[in-house]
Motif scaffolding. Structure first.
Motif, short mmCIF file in Angstrom:
data_model
loop_
_atom_site.label_atom_id
_atom_site.label_comp_id
_atom_site.label_asym_id
_atom_site.label_seq_id
_atom_site.Cartn_x
_atom_site.Cartn_y
_atom_site.Cartn_z
N ILE A 212 0.94 -0.83 0.29
CA ILE A 212 -0.27 -0.39 0.11
C ILE A 212 0.74 0.97 0.08
O ILE A 212 1.85 1.89 1.12
N ILE A 213 0.89 2.18 -0.87
CA ILE A 213 1.79 3.39 -1.24
C ILE A 213 0.67 4.14 -0.98
O ILE A 213 -0.80 4.57 -1.37
N THR A 214 0.93 5.04 0.18
CA THR A 214 0.49 6.83 0.87
C THR A 214 1.27 7.97 0.30
O THR A 214 2.09 7.87 0.07
N TYR A 215 0.85 9.33 0.33
CA TYR A 215 1.23 9.96 -0.14
C TYR A 215 1.83 10.39 1.48
O TYR A 215 2.83 11.45 0.95
N GLN A 219 -0.86 9.65 6.74
CA GLN A 219 -2.08 8.59 6.03
C GLN A 219 -1.14 7.33 6.24
O GLN A 219 -2.55 6.52 6.13
N MET A 220 -0.21 7.14 6.28
CA MET A 220 0.89 5.97 6.61
C MET A 220 -0.06 5.39 7.49
O MET A 220 -0.60 4.01 8.18
N PHE A 221 0.13 5.85 9.30
CA PHE A 221 0.21 5.66 10.09
C PHE A 221 -1.83 5.35 10.15
O PHE A 221 -2.81 4.24 10.76
N GLN A 222 -2.53 5.83 9.25
CA GLN A 222 -3.80 5.74 9.24
C GLN A 222 -4.67 5.09 8.52
O GLN A 222 -5.86 3.91 8.90
N TRP A 223 -3.46 4.44 7.65
CA TRP A 223 -3.88 3.69 7.22
C TRP A 223 -3.73 1.77 7.72
O TRP A 223 -4.79 1.12 7.73
N ARG A 224 -2.54 1.28 8.37
CA ARG A 224 -2.42 1.11 9.52
C ARG A 224 -3.24 0.93 10.69
O ARG A 224 -4.25 -0.39 10.55
N ASP A 225 -4.09 1.37 11.36
CA ASP A 225 -4.81 1.81 12.41
C ASP A 225 -6.38 1.25 11.83
O ASP A 225 -7.43 0.48 12.17
N SER A 226 -6.27 1.80 10.09
CA SER A 226 -7.77 1.69 9.78
C SER A 226 -7.72 0.19 9.45
O SER A 226 -8.70 -0.35 9.57
N ILE A 227 -7.07 -0.70 8.62
CA ILE A 227 -6.45 -1.79 8.83
C ILE A 227 -6.69 -2.79 10.09
O ILE A 227 -7.93 -3.51 10.28
N GLY A 239 3.04 -3.91 8.42
CA GLY A 239 4.26 -3.37 8.88
C GLY A 239 4.36 -2.06 7.52
O GLY A 239 3.81 -2.32 6.95
N LEU A 240 5.58 -0.96 8.36
CA LEU A 240 5.41 0.08 8.15
C LEU A 240 6.71 -0.04 7.21
O LEU A 240 8.18 -0.06 7.64
N MET A 241 7.32 0.82 6.00
CA MET A 241 8.48 1.16 5.50
C MET A 241 8.82 1.70 5.32
O MET A 241 8.27 3.10 3.81
N TYR A 242 9.61 2.27 6.33
CA TYR A 242 9.72 4.60 5.80
C TYR A 242 10.97 4.19 6.65
O TYR A 242 11.73 3.41 7.06
N SER A 243 11.63 5.77 6.49
CA SER A 243 13.17 5.55 7.40
C SER A 243 13.31 5.30 9.00
O SER A 243 14.16 5.30 9.49
N GLY A 244 11.60 5.95 10.33
CA GLY A 244 11.82 5.27 10.87
C GLY A 244 11.24 4.63 11.14
O GLY A 244 12.03 3.50 12.74
N GLU A 245 11.20 2.71 10.50
CA GLU A 245 10.75 1.23 10.44
C GLU A 245 11.10 0.95 9.26
O GLU A 245 10.75 1.18 8.55
N LYS A 246 11.44 -0.29 9.14
CA LYS A 246 11.55 -1.10 7.58
C LYS A 246 11.35 -2.62 8.46
O LYS A 246 12.31 -3.53 8.87
N ILE A 251 1.15 -7.54 4.66
CA ILE A 251 0.14 -6.28 4.35
C ILE A 251 1.88 -5.23 4.68
O ILE A 251 1.62 -4.72 5.88
N THR A 252 1.98 -4.36 3.94
CA THR A 252 2.98 -3.52 3.77
C THR A 252 2.76 -2.39 3.05
O THR A 252 2.18 -1.97 2.12
N ILE A 253 3.06 -1.15 4.76
CA ILE A 253 2.62 0.13 3.78
C ILE A 253 3.85 1.15 3.69
O ILE A 253 4.35 0.93 5.21
N THR A 254 3.74 1.83 2.77
CA THR A 254 4.46 2.93 2.77
C THR A 254 4.58 3.82 2.53
O THR A 254 3.65 3.46 1.39
N THR A 255 5.18 5.12 1.59
CA THR A 255 4.56 6.63 0.84
C THR A 255 5.38 6.31 -0.25
O THR A 255 6.33 5.28 -0.30
N TYR A 256 5.24 6.82 -0.87
CA TYR A 256 5.25 7.17 -2.37
C TYR A 256 7.13 7.42 -2.77
O TYR A 256 7.45 6.73 -3.09
N GLN A 257 7.88 7.86 -1.27
CA GLN A 257 9.03 8.60 -1.53
C GLN A 257 10.30 7.08 -1.48
O GLN A 257 11.15 7.00 -1.51
#
Length: 547
Positions: A212-215, A219-227, A239-246, A251-257
């Protein structure tokens, strides 16, 4: 050796056609004898089904066991696919005996030559073209060898179901349209209509590993909480993939960047791609995500997939086109969004501003003549100095109009009146300086990109908890932030785009207690380009883009 026999006389054309798949071996009392030549059949574009049809059409006799042997020969020669992590692409290994049969197809679909050896020739293909290639190859009787199981569905470890929520009628319709379109397509619904819920429901009808790609991070945290809130899925499966957590998870959520940086490494793990705020995807950097994703199933979500720059034409092929659309007015009629009214409030420039506006406009016209803005933009890209100067003046004009004192004064006036009526008000601006000025005059909450994250959260919490108040936001509030409900919006300045207008309107549309009507005030400078843009952004109809 596989033998065909022809018991009847063959005319010249029939004989020549058979020689495309076999060698003539003489004649005996039972008729003409042909020996099947697999390499020749491949070279002449004959797949297994083509060979069988030719044998049937010409009445050639062949043993059933030998037909089975022909089938095995065809199954044994395949194009091998491999994941190339360094380029985020598919490597095609094509046996020489197959190459001339598929050469044109491979090239037409966009594959690029990368090398060869005595056994095979190799090409590189963008992953988003892989399934199209496979369909075309299968039509021609050519099959794929997939030793890395890139094409296999990777199911979620457990069955998941929705909980604590029921799909609204239009959400169910949108999901059904997505299923009918082979689990792909873009769903266009207003802000506040529950697009995220549709994406979550997709996980229950196509329970495969999903990216799942968020802007934004918010939004990434909102998606996780809603799921976690609306499905039976366990916390360890998200799982979340961004600078603070990998943490890579089913089901993996990350940002565009982050998605742009990671897609080459993680693409083979996911069968489904869900892209939120999908109108951002055509940007060159972000488009890379869709081009290099291996996902067979795709969903795009947006309130405004149509872009003023026309790049939505690039977006549609990436995710399957717009398959479902409902306007804010339709969802209001259905009772799912608050009733709303848009007020266009016209004000005039001050005398000083009017004089400056006329001076800048004359300079602009002197530089461009009768050329359109797009023509000026194109000329500037090619290095035309007059066009570059014209763009600078154009920017000065926009800044002058956006920051007009008349607009600020009118916004303050409207906000005070609505506050006296007990309104909960959001004032939308484009510029930090303007936002600060309005906030000071109103004693309002302020939210800009300069505000630290923790302070931003506190501002949003306080505004959410108040029954009546004013929040002034810059473009940081247009997307990504969970702005609390309000019933009055005042647009002081913006980009002029339809997308931004719809996003801002959507902040007011969540249903209110007592069926309170939402109001959106749009402050426009009369006798300036703002009047035209105000009219234009309300005229785009997404129905013409539906698949």
């Amino acid at each position: 050796m596989i033998i065909f026999r022809a018991k009847r006389w063959l005319d010249e054309n029939e004989f020549k056609e058979i020689l495309k798949i076999a060698d003539y071996s003489g004649y005996d009392k039972h008729g003409a004898i042909f020996k099947f030549n697999f390499d020749k059949a491949i070279r002449n574009g004959y797949g297994y089904e083509d060979v069988v049809l030719l044998l049937q059409e010409y009445g050639l006799e062949v043993d059933e066991n030998e037909l089975e042997e022909i089938r095995r020969l065809y199954e044994g020669i395949r194009i091998r696919i491999e994941w190339d992590r360094s380029t985020g692409s598919i490597k095609l290994r094509i046996p020489w005996r197959l190459y001339y049969r598929v050469r044109d197809l491979i090239k037409n679909i966009g594959a690029r030559y990368i090398g060869k050896n005595e056994r095979e020739i190799m090409y590189r293909l963008l992953p988003n073209k892989l399934y199209l290639l496979i369909d075309e190859l299968n039509k021609n009787g050519v099959y794929i060898d997939d030793p890395e199981n890139l094409l296999e569905d990777k199911p979620l470890p457990t069955i998941i179901e929705l909980r604590n929520i029921e799909l609204r009628s239009y959400q169910r319709e949108a999901l059904d349209k997505w299923i009918e379109n082979n689990y792909s397509g873009i769903i266009a619904l207003p802000t506040g209509s529950g697009k995220t819920i549709i994406g979550i429901a997709a996980l229950t009808v196509k329970p495969v590993r999903t990216l799942i790609i968020t802007y934004t991070r918010e939004q990434m945290f909102q998606w996780r909480d809603s799921i976690l809130r609306y499905t039976t899925i366990g916390v360890g499966m998200v799982g979340l993939m961004y600078s603070g957590e990998k943490r890579l998870a089913p089901i993996t959520i990350t940002t565009y960047q982050s998605g742009f940086r990671l897609i080459n490494d993680i693409a083979p793990y996911f069968n489904m791609l869900i892209v939120d705020e999908v109108h951002h995807l055509p940007a060159d950097k972000f488009k890379y995500i869709a081009l290099h994703s291996l996902a067979k199933y795709k969903m795009g979500l947006s309130a405004t997939p149509i872009r003023e720059d026309g790049k939505h034409e690039e977006l549609f092929p990436l995710l399957g086109g717009i398959i479902y659309y409902r306007s804010p007015a339709e969802l209001v009629q259905m009772g799912y969004l608050a009733r709303y009214k848009i007020y266009t409030v016209r004000v005039g420039l001050t005398r000083k501003e009017q004089k400056e506006f006329e001076t800048l406009r004359r300079k602009y016209r002197a530089l461009i003549g009768s050329a359109s803005f797009q023509e000026v933009l194109e000329a500037a890209r090619k290095g035309d100095e007059r066009a570059k100067e014209a763009l600078k003046i154009h920017s000065q004009i926009r800044m002058l109009l956006a920051k007009s004192e008349s607009k600020i004064d009118k916004a303050v006036e409207i906000a005070k009146k609505e506050l006296e009526r007990g309104g909960k008000i959001i004032v939308f601006t484009q510029y930090v300086e303007q936002a600060k000025k309005i906030s000071e005059k109103l004693g309002a909450y302020l939210l800009t990109g300069e505000v630290p994250v923790e302070t931003r959260k506190n501002v949003l919490r306080r505004f959410k908890e108040t029954d009546s108040g004013i929040l002034v936001v810059t473009t940081v509030g247009d997307e990504g932030l969970d702005i609390p409900d309000a019933n009055v919006g005042i647009i002081v300045s913006g980009t002029g785009s339809r997308r931004q207008f719809i996003q801002r309107l959507g902040r007011l549309l969540r249903p209110k207690e007592g069926d309170v009507e939402a109001k959106l005030y749009e402050i426009v400078l009369e006798k300036t380009p703002e009047e035209y843009h105000s009219w234009k952004r309300k005229k785009i109809d997404l129905d013409e883009f539906l698949v």
